[in-house]
Scaffold this motif. Structure first.
Motif: not given
Length: 176
Positions: A62-81
């Motif tokens: 849910e957090v990632k859905a509201k972030l820019s897909p190109q943001s570092k945090r979105a990438g961090d979340i992808d790896r975490y998930v």
């Protein structure tokens, strides 16, 4: 409001993932009822850990859905998930614990819940609002419910263990 549950979530996972010997064969019990109860406890723990992991996946998705897909945090979340999904896929409790500890170690320096504007593209207020979203609060409430149900089941299993032990003692005194 949701932010106050995050430390509890992480603490619960640390407590549950604390390295211990949970192999029922280690205790020398030859009582089949005792072994069955221990297996049930292990299975309930696996189910709780999976529920915790799924709650984290739902939350961060849910957090990632509201972030820019190109943001570092979105990438961090992808790896975490991805890593948390690996933990869910593991059925052995000890291996699941080890995977979780590895994940924790890997991501302890990645502040998934802290805002760094360069990593999220959001202001502090925007990130705080994102983390305290109503849907995310529901995920946290579900997690608290899962933990309460787990402790209730463990209390019932503990009662059955004590009952089994008392029955074993009384049958030993009858035979002697």
């Amino acid at each position: 409001m949701l932010l106050k549950y995050i430390p509890m979530l992480l603490l619960a996972q640390l407590v549950l993932a604390a390295p211990t010997s949970r192999d029922p064969s280690d205790n020398g019990s030859h009582d089949p009822v005792q072994r069955q109860l221990e297996q049930e406890a292990r299975q309930e723990t696996v189910l709780l850990l999976n529920a915790l992991f799924r709650a984290q996946i739902a939350y961060f998705t849910e957090v990632k859905a509201k972030l820019s897909p190109q943001s570092k945090r979105a990438g961090d979340i992808d790896r975490y998930v991805s890593r948390v999904n690996e933990a869910i896929a593991e059925n052995d409790l000890d291996k699941k614990d080890q995977i979780w500890l590895d994940i924790f170690e890997e991501f302890r320096k990645s502040p998934l819940l802290l805002n760094r504007q360069s990593e999220t593209g959001l202001s502090d207020d925007e990130y705080k609002a994102l983390l305290t979203d109503g849907k995310l609060q529901e995920i946290s409430k579900s997690f608290v419910s899962d933990v309460a149900a787990y402790f209730w089941k463990m209390a019932k299993l503990s009662g059955r263990v004590v009952e089994n032990h008392i029955e074993g003692l009384s049958s030993d005194t009858k035979h002697n």
